[in-house]
Structure formats: structure tokens, C-alpha cells
Design a protein around this motif. Sequence first.
Motif, short mmCIF file in Angstrom:
data_model
loop_
_atom_site.label_atom_id
_atom_site.label_comp_id
_atom_site.label_asym_id
_atom_site.label_seq_id
_atom_site.Cartn_x
_atom_site.Cartn_y
_atom_site.Cartn_z
N HIS A 92 -3.46 14.32 -2.88
CA HIS A 92 -3.27 13.06 -2.16
C HIS A 92 -3.81 11.92 -3.01
CE1 HIS A 92 -2.15 14.99 1.68
NE2 HIS A 92 -3.03 15.93 1.33
N THR A 143 -3.46 7.31 -3.57
CA THR A 143 -2.99 6.03 -3.03
C THR A 143 -2.82 5.05 -4.18
OG1 THR A 143 -5.24 5.16 -2.64
CG2 THR A 143 -4.18 6.36 -0.82
N GLY A 169 -5.84 1.97 -7.33
CA GLY A 169 -5.56 3.17 -6.56
C GLY A 169 -6.56 4.28 -6.85
N SER A 170 -6.21 5.48 -6.42
CA SER A 170 -7.08 6.64 -6.57
C SER A 170 -7.27 6.98 -8.05
CB SER A 170 -6.47 7.85 -5.86
OG SER A 170 -6.17 7.57 -4.52
N HIS A 230 0.86 -1.18 0.00
CA HIS A 230 0.00 0.00 0.00
C HIS A 230 0.89 1.23 0.00
CE1 HIS A 230 -3.39 2.67 0.96
NE2 HIS A 230 -2.52 3.31 1.74
N GLU A 231 0.58 2.18 -0.88
CA GLU A 231 1.36 3.41 -0.97
C GLU A 231 0.47 4.63 -0.78
OE1 GLU A 231 4.75 4.23 -3.86
OE2 GLU A 231 3.08 5.22 -4.86
N SER A 232 0.88 5.53 0.11
CA SER A 232 0.23 6.83 0.28
C SER A 232 1.09 7.89 -0.38
CB SER A 232 0.05 7.15 1.77
OG SER A 232 -0.76 6.18 2.41
N GLN A 240 -2.28 0.57 -4.59
CA GLN A 240 -2.17 -0.74 -3.95
C GLN A 240 -1.78 -1.78 -5.00
OE1 GLN A 240 -5.65 0.64 -3.75
NE2 GLN A 240 -4.78 2.06 -2.24
#
Length: 461
Positions: A352, A354, A381-382, A334-336, A356
Motif C-alpha cells: 500500500h 499513497t 507520498g509514501s 490524493h492517490e491511494s 499527493q
Amino acid sequence: MDTRRNSLVSSWFAALSRPPRWIVLVALAWLGIPTLASAVPSYARQTQQPCVACHVGGFGPELTQFGRQFKLMGYTMKVGDQTDVPLSAMLVESFTHTQKAQTAAPANGFGTNNNTELQQVSAFLAGRLSEHIGVFAQATYSENGGLLGWDNMDWRYARMFSHGSHSGIWGISLNNNPTVSDVFNTAPAWKYPYMSADLAPGTPAQPMLLGGLAGQVVGVSAYMQLDGAWYMELGGYRSLSSAFLHHVNAHFDGRLSGVTPYARLAYTWNLPTGSFSVGGFMLNMRRGQVGTNDIGDSVALPGPTDRFRDFGVDSSYMYVNGDHTITVDGLYVHESQKLDATWGGGGSDNLHNTLQSLNLKGSYWYRHTYGVTLASFVYNGSKDVTLYGNDGSPNTQGESVELDYSPFGQSTSWHQPWANVRLGLQYTYFNRFSGRVHDVDGAGRNAKDNNTLYCYVWLAI
């Protein structure tokens, strides 16, 4: 005192990240320079063990339990008094076919479909340099791009220790890719697929831990294995200068701000018929955009940076019983993201985001000669239209099946350990590509049009 120590550490990393020109030239000569690493026959010659001792399927990079210990000991285990130069070479020739021709050629000199390619020619400096020092260093040429440059590098110092009822191995690794120092095949640098098509559509986005810094950094990590069960590693990475990376034909995607920390923890249960392990990863990085302080050495970049925080969990299982070997691996990351630089420059819709990723793989080998592998992958992801295009989703999902034949690698094999070859047939199926099932690129291509048949011949001496 802490300020002085931090200053010394930063200065040391800065020196590593911009080596003098003579060091660059020596390094290139040392590596044999006028992607994915593999089984290295020079290790087999050093240990006088067949390739199956260290590698599942008699060919790398999937490691057996013995292979893991050999790497932890810094590639220094040796049998006999021979003084061979620790050199090896590798060649990969491949053929790639997609279900529907691509809208444009994937690279200069290739067609939109049915491409044959000299995918890799690599030279390795790989083996024991002294009682406690060993090396794995790879230089690679690829027809795709026509460049010869450096690849994975891992210089090690390692020793055994004992204290009371505890014993283990500790070491230091100087390397150019977070996770390349790892001994498990769940680590991003060594995860399946071990060979894959580079002339077919691939995943549009994935977390930085999955190769985002490969070959662009230099780092030092300290590691320890305790009682054959716990594995711990902690390190830091600094960007190499764009000038150095140009010399070694490596990518440059922007300069890191200061030292990027990396951490790894895993626990292994050693079973009568194999092993089972669980663990985790951490990477925390800030990076400026290309053109921002590319060759500077300040700890903090002068402009905005993008921040990436990656956390991963992994598990692996190995079963060995006579002629039969089964391995199962899983990795979730998981990446923020906080995209101050990209968003501020109009390169993304969101500040922002994310990402995955989930990779699962299971393999069965008979006599380390005949193998079949099933794998599944999900990247999501987003939604961000500016960053990813199409409908803004990076969602890409699919499965693959691979059949392998490795005729050599046994103790009785012809010209062991000089002759090593693997024949592979791999098919990758996409259920979704860039968030879509239909019209994935605005040109009428469906996700399944990217389905890829990939064949390869992999040689090593």
C-alpha cells in the motif's frame, strides 16, 4: 436485465479498445499522420472572433469564459457560411539549460546540457463537423524520440436545453485522456505549465489522474452545464490494444481491468468582472503490468493488478477589467495505491502506498500581450526505496516564474487569425528532488542542480 446491459457495455468498450486495422488507417489519415494542445486558429476562423475571445493571453490553452462555452457547445459555434476545412498547425522550438549538466544525455541525439529542440510539430483537425458535432484532434511529431503519433483527441456531440426556469448544455465526448474534455485550466490535461522542458529532470512520481492514462485509452463521457453554474461529467475508459498504440506511436504502460470510471463536478460563480469556481475529480482504476493480457479483451485480467484511487479538489479565479486579466488556479490530488502486481513482482517495498500533488499558479496579463506567471508545485507520498530509488521518497518541490509575450491575437492584429506566436522564458527552481536537497541521485547532484532555464517560440497557423 442488469447483467445483459453490463455485458453490452463491456462488449461496446471492447470494440472501441481494439478497432479493426482499416479504422486505424482511416483515423491516421483523418488526423494527418503519414502533448499539450494549444490555441487552434481554425476555431478563430470558424467563429470570426480574435484569439483573445477564447484564450487568456491571446494564445492557448487557458480559456476565457467565452472559450469555455465554445468548448461545451462541442466546438460548433459558427459565423458565416464559409466551408473551410478545419485544419491548423503548430510548431514549438525550445532551448533548455540546467544549472548543472545532467549525468547522462536526456535523450538520444542530445547533450547533457544546453539543448535546442524542435519540441513539437502538430497538425489539428479542429472545428465544426455538423450542427451538433465538433472535433479537436491532434497529431504530434517531436525531435525527442523522432516519432509522429496521436495526441489529445476530443470528439463531441452537444445540444442546448431548457426546462422550466432552468437551461443549459448537455453533450457526449469521445476522447483518449481523462480530463481532456474539461473546460477549466485546473484540469490535469490543461493545467500549467502549458509548455515545459522535456529535456530536463522532472517529477519522479505523480498521481495517475495527472496524465497517467493519456493517449493509452478510449473513453466516453456525458457532461452537462446547468444554469451556467453547475458542471457535471461522468465517463468510463478502456485500454486500447498494444498493437493499436504501436501504430499511433503511443506509450503502453499496462492494460486496464474492465472499465475505469471517471467523474467530475464543479460549480462556478459568474462575477461582474470574471468568475470563481470550485470542484472535484475522481478516477478509480485497476491495471496489470506490461505483458499481462496486452491484447486480450476480458473484463478482469488473469493476473494481479495494481489499484489506483484518485480524488482531487480544484479552484480557479478569473478577473478581467479592461486591459488587465488575472487568473489563479489550484489543484490538489490524493492517490491511494494497492500494488498487488508491482509488489508481488518485487517492484516495490510496500503493498500500500499513497501519492499527493499540489499545483498552484497565478498569472497577470496586460492587454493579453504581456504576461507573467508564478507557480509552485509539491509532489509527495509514501517512502518506497525499490519503487523510487535514492532514500525512497518521491518528495519533489519547487517554484517557477515565466515571462510571456504574445504580439498577435487581437482583432486588429496582423494577419489575424492566421499569425499567432508566443515567446516564453521560464525558470524552474527545485527546493527538493526525489526526497533530497543534497546528492539527489547518488552522483553528487543537489536539488538546485536541476534548476532549469527554458525558452520557447510557439507558433500556430
